[in-house]
Motif scaffolding. Structure first.
Motif, PDB file in Angstrom:
ATOM      1  N   ARG A  51      29.382  47.317  50.272  1.00  0.00           N
ATOM      2  CA  ARG A  51      30.637  47.621  50.947  1.00  0.00           C
ATOM      3  C   ARG A  51      31.342  46.310  51.301  1.00  0.00           C
ATOM      4  N   LEU A  52      32.523  46.128  50.737  1.00  0.00           N
ATOM      5  CA  LEU A  52      33.342  44.968  51.035  1.00  0.00           C
ATOM      6  C   LEU A  52      34.640  45.459  51.642  1.00  0.00           C
ATOM      7  N   ASP A  53      34.922  44.976  52.841  1.00  0.00           N
ATOM      8  CA  ASP A  53      36.188  45.363  53.457  1.00  0.00           C
ATOM      9  C   ASP A  53      37.250  44.310  53.151  1.00  0.00           C
ATOM     10  N   GLU A  54      38.436  44.496  53.684  1.00  0.00           N
ATOM     11  CA  GLU A  54      39.547  43.586  53.386  1.00  0.00           C
ATOM     12  C   GLU A  54      39.252  42.160  53.850  1.00  0.00           C
ATOM     13  N   VAL A  55      38.546  41.989  54.949  1.00  0.00           N
ATOM     14  CA  VAL A  55      38.198  40.646  55.428  1.00  0.00           C
ATOM     15  C   VAL A  55      37.248  39.975  54.436  1.00  0.00           C
ATOM     16  N   ASP A  56      36.252  40.720  53.944  1.00  0.00           N
ATOM     17  CA  ASP A  56      35.349  40.166  52.927  1.00  0.00           C
ATOM     18  C   ASP A  56      36.136  39.711  51.697  1.00  0.00           C
ATOM     19  N   LEU A  57      37.065  40.543  51.254  1.00  0.00           N
ATOM     20  CA  LEU A  57      37.867  40.206  50.078  1.00  0.00           C
ATOM     21  C   LEU A  57      38.710  38.957  50.325  1.00  0.00           C
ATOM     22  N   LYS A  58      39.267  38.827  51.520  1.00  0.00           N
ATOM     23  CA  LYS A  58      40.053  37.632  51.855  1.00  0.00           C
ATOM     24  C   LYS A  58      39.168  36.389  51.880  1.00  0.00           C
ATOM     25  N   ILE A  59      37.979  36.525  52.430  1.00  0.00           N
ATOM     26  CA  ILE A  59      37.034  35.393  52.449  1.00  0.00           C
ATOM     27  C   ILE A  59      36.716  34.965  51.022  1.00  0.00           C
ATOM     28  N   ILE A  60      36.424  35.924  50.156  1.00  0.00           N
ATOM     29  CA  ILE A  60      36.084  35.616  48.771  1.00  0.00           C
ATOM     30  C   ILE A  60      37.254  34.937  48.068  1.00  0.00           C
ATOM     31  N   ARG A  61      38.460  35.455  48.284  1.00  0.00           N
ATOM     32  CA  ARG A  61      39.638  34.836  47.652  1.00  0.00           C
ATOM     33  C   ARG A  61      39.783  33.384  48.100  1.00  0.00           C
ATOM     34  N   GLN A  62      39.632  33.142  49.393  1.00  0.00           N
ATOM     35  CA  GLN A  62      39.780  31.779  49.912  1.00  0.00           C
ATOM     36  C   GLN A  62      38.691  30.853  49.358  1.00  0.00           C
ATOM     37  N   VAL A 122      26.772  38.354  46.383  1.00  0.00           N
ATOM     38  CA  VAL A 122      28.183  38.355  45.999  1.00  0.00           C
ATOM     39  C   VAL A 122      28.621  36.926  45.722  1.00  0.00           C
ATOM     40  N   ILE A 123      28.227  36.005  46.590  1.00  0.00           N
ATOM     41  CA  ILE A 123      28.454  34.576  46.369  1.00  0.00           C
ATOM     42  C   ILE A 123      27.165  34.007  45.796  1.00  0.00           C
ATOM     43  N   ASN A 124      27.236  33.552  44.541  1.00  0.00           N
ATOM     44  CA  ASN A 124      26.048  33.025  43.859  1.00  0.00           C
ATOM     45  C   ASN A 124      25.829  31.546  44.119  1.00  0.00           C
ATOM     46  N   SER A 125      26.907  30.761  44.101  1.00  0.00           N
ATOM     47  CA  SER A 125      26.765  29.318  44.284  1.00  0.00           C
ATOM     48  C   SER A 125      28.126  28.700  44.558  1.00  0.00           C
ATOM     49  N   TYR A 126      28.101  27.446  44.938  1.00  0.00           N
ATOM     50  CA  TYR A 126      29.303  26.654  45.155  1.00  0.00           C
ATOM     51  C   TYR A 126      29.234  25.484  44.186  1.00  0.00           C
ATOM     52  N   THR A 181      38.135  30.282  37.177  1.00  0.00           N
ATOM     53  CA  THR A 181      36.812  30.840  37.416  1.00  0.00           C
ATOM     54  C   THR A 181      36.887  31.956  38.454  1.00  0.00           C
ATOM     55  N   ALA A 182      38.066  32.140  39.048  1.00  0.00           N
ATOM     56  CA  ALA A 182      38.217  33.136  40.104  1.00  0.00           C
ATOM     57  C   ALA A 182      38.192  34.549  39.540  1.00  0.00           C
ATOM     58  N   ILE A 183      37.422  35.403  40.188  1.00  0.00           N
ATOM     59  CA  ILE A 183      37.367  36.820  39.834  1.00  0.00           C
ATOM     60  C   ILE A 183      38.416  37.538  40.675  1.00  0.00           C
ATOM     61  N   PRO A 184      39.298  38.311  40.049  1.00  0.00           N
ATOM     62  CA  PRO A 184      40.324  39.016  40.826  1.00  0.00           C
ATOM     63  C   PRO A 184      39.692  39.952  41.857  1.00  0.00           C
ATOM     64  N   MET A 185      40.086  39.812  43.095  1.00  0.00           N
ATOM     65  CA  MET A 185      39.542  40.619  44.179  1.00  0.00           C
ATOM     66  C   MET A 185      40.620  41.560  44.683  1.00  0.00           C
TER      67      MET A 185
END
Length: 165
Positions: free
Chosen positions: A11-22, A57-61, A157-161
């Motif tokens: 479950r990813l909410d809008e805040v999770d999606l914003k974090i991932i985008r950033q 969801v986040i594999n690496s940096y 490399t960004a995945i559309p969220m």
């Protein structure tokens, strides 16, 4: 809700999606700056990022390197067809290409070709050496069709969220 590779739901909410985008835009952003951009405090941002990491969801940096600046100015895309498609022959080919540093991406395909390889090398002479002395040493190779990238139109490399996709 999002389905993972093992078919469990995340479950990813809008805040999770914003974090991932950033983070996809700037993985070096601090939790403090991320919290400020999302109008939250640092602690919940920290906890959400850690949860996203723990869930896979986040594999690496990583640092994204400009290949031209490090002497890898020629990008080739190779479509590969194999002679035999047994499990052991496929595994042997995959192991072979995984050990060639010039192969920066490899995809197993359905369709006319079996694999798509992205190759980064210095120049055409280096590419010829790659083909002759590295790739073609696999005895199961039937055909290689190469194309050379003239210019990049889009490269991310960004995945559309997006919420509903």
């Amino acid at each position: 809700m999002w389905e993972t590779e093992n078919h469990s739901t995340i479950r990813l909410d809008e805040v999770d999606l914003k974090i991932i985008r950033q983070l996809q835009s700037n993985a070096r952003i601090t939790n403090k700056d991320l919290a400020a951009q999302l109008n939250l405090t640092t602690t919940p941002i920290y906890e959400r990022v850690k949860r996203l990491e723990k869930m896979g969801v986040i594999n690496s940096y990583v640092a994204l390197i400009n290949p031209v600046k490090v002497g890898k100015g020629l990008m080739a895309l190779c479509m590969v067809r194999l002679e035999k498609h047994t499990k052991d022959k496929l595994a042997a080919f995959e192991k072979h290409v995984a050990n060639i540093p010039e192969v920066v991406e490899c995809y197993h395909l359905a369709g006319q070709y079996d694999y798509h390889l992205k190759i980064l090398v210095r120049d055409m002479n280096t590419f010829q050496d790659f083909i002759v002395n590295k790739l073609s040493t696999n005895e199961n190779l039937a055909n290689v069709q190469s194309s050379f990238v003239m210019s990049k139109i889009t490269d991310t490399t960004a995945i559309p969220m997006l919420r509903n996709s």
